[in-house]
Design a protein around this motif. Sequence first.
Motif, short mmCIF file in Angstrom:
data_model
loop_
_atom_site.label_atom_id
_atom_site.label_comp_id
_atom_site.label_asym_id
_atom_site.label_seq_id
_atom_site.Cartn_x
_atom_site.Cartn_y
_atom_site.Cartn_z
N ASN A 67 86.67 -5.14 24.67
CA ASN A 67 85.82 -3.94 24.53
C ASN A 67 85.89 -3.05 25.74
O ASN A 67 85.89 -1.82 25.64
N GLN A 101 79.36 2.20 20.94
CA GLN A 101 80.44 2.88 21.68
C GLN A 101 80.53 4.34 21.29
O GLN A 101 80.68 5.22 22.14
N ALA A 106 80.18 -1.91 29.39
CA ALA A 106 80.29 -2.18 27.95
C ALA A 106 79.14 -3.02 27.43
O ALA A 106 78.28 -2.56 26.70
N ASP A 165 85.71 -11.07 24.02
CA ASP A 165 85.23 -9.84 23.37
C ASP A 165 84.98 -8.75 24.40
O ASP A 165 85.32 -7.59 24.20
N GLU A 166 84.34 -9.16 25.50
CA GLU A 166 83.97 -8.14 26.47
C GLU A 166 85.20 -7.57 27.18
O GLU A 166 85.25 -6.38 27.49
N TYR A 186 87.09 0.67 25.43
CA TYR A 186 86.04 1.66 25.69
C TYR A 186 86.46 2.61 26.81
O TYR A 186 86.34 3.83 26.70
#
Length: 395
Positions: free
Chosen positions: A182, A128, A151, A178-179, A186
Amino acid sequence: MKIIQVKTILTSPNQNYLFVKILTDSGIYGVGDASLNGREQTVADLIDTYLAPLLIGRDPEQIEDFWQFVYRGSYWRGGNIMMSALCGIDMALWDILGKSAGKPLYVLLGGKVRDKVLCYSHVLGKTQEEKIARAAEYVRVRGLKVIRLRAGLPAANGTFKVNGHQNGPKVEPWTPEDEIYNTIEYFIRIREAVGRDVGIIYDLHERFSPDQAVRIMRKLEEYDPFFIEDPVAPDCVDSLRYVREKTAVPIAFGELYKSRWECLPAITGRWVDFIRCDIIRIGGITEAKKVAALAETYDIKTAWHGPNDVSPITHAVNWHLNVSEYNFGIQEDGTTDSLIHQVVTGGPLYRDGYLTMEARPGIGCDVDEEMAARYPFHKAYLPVCRQEDGSLHSW
Ligand code: KDG
Ligand code: MG
């Protein structure tokens, strides 16, 4: 003028491509792109075995008739293999038409309605931090007005290219929670890094369930995405409607659509703001102009798919469509991989956030067959994802 030969050219300059070259008795020839990442050889076989014999002796100017002849005449309609094959031929026929008329493709499509083509590029990197630094640099140094993020990008590890994954797909682990986390984090960090004036596109790559997509998009509303791309899979049309009804974020959709009929509910329902088909997947220029016209009727803009697994020929076709369509929105710019430019000459060039192209008769590209042969084709697979419990998830 009559068609005398149809060639398929498979090549791997760092990425697999399939080109079509159609030769006529006048000496004029046309080139097209039929690349279908992960299935190029099968498309070439369809062209060589079934479609090329139908073209020999035909008038290359009867483009619409040949499109209908293949689409309706084969009885078994559509599909990625058939439509990609049809596209390679369709592009080559339009190229011949332009060259014989001495006019660039955009003139045949009605002429220019704009001078500049706004484009966006992918921000790539391993972490990231790297991607955030690069996004800021793209804006400051390259002058990009719109950037595109994703991501969880397994492709960043090289799976996208021809190296390594020739015996089966690479398997990537995928954990939706998680995604989701993120993606939101992000996006917010990138917005802080590039400021308010830069457009940010986020590709959810058809990976999320409708409720997961809504969770992400609602959180991102206040950070002004330019659009969110492909939030859900295209298989169930009601999923897209569900997402549309629950968020105010602009939506772009459609790189997996294979025809104007698949686009229809999204267009007539106005569930999207940008229609984002891949010109190759829908059967070429002949179908793209119909999709664009349908979208214009519903105040929807175009954002044709333009990753670097399609060649400069397709990027050039996108550009000709972009300058001649009233309802152009933005163009994805995946024109940067340098090796392909040794095999294909011509195509759009990036300048300060926009794409430009030198006008030449036809599409304005050519395929150097000797150079193509220097990069022999190797079969490769796209990756797949598996969740923690072992179940498969689309990449
Ligand atoms: O071959 C698959 C790619 O074309 C796709 O993953 C790229 O989603 C993509 C995009 O928006 O460019
Ligand atoms: Mg995409």
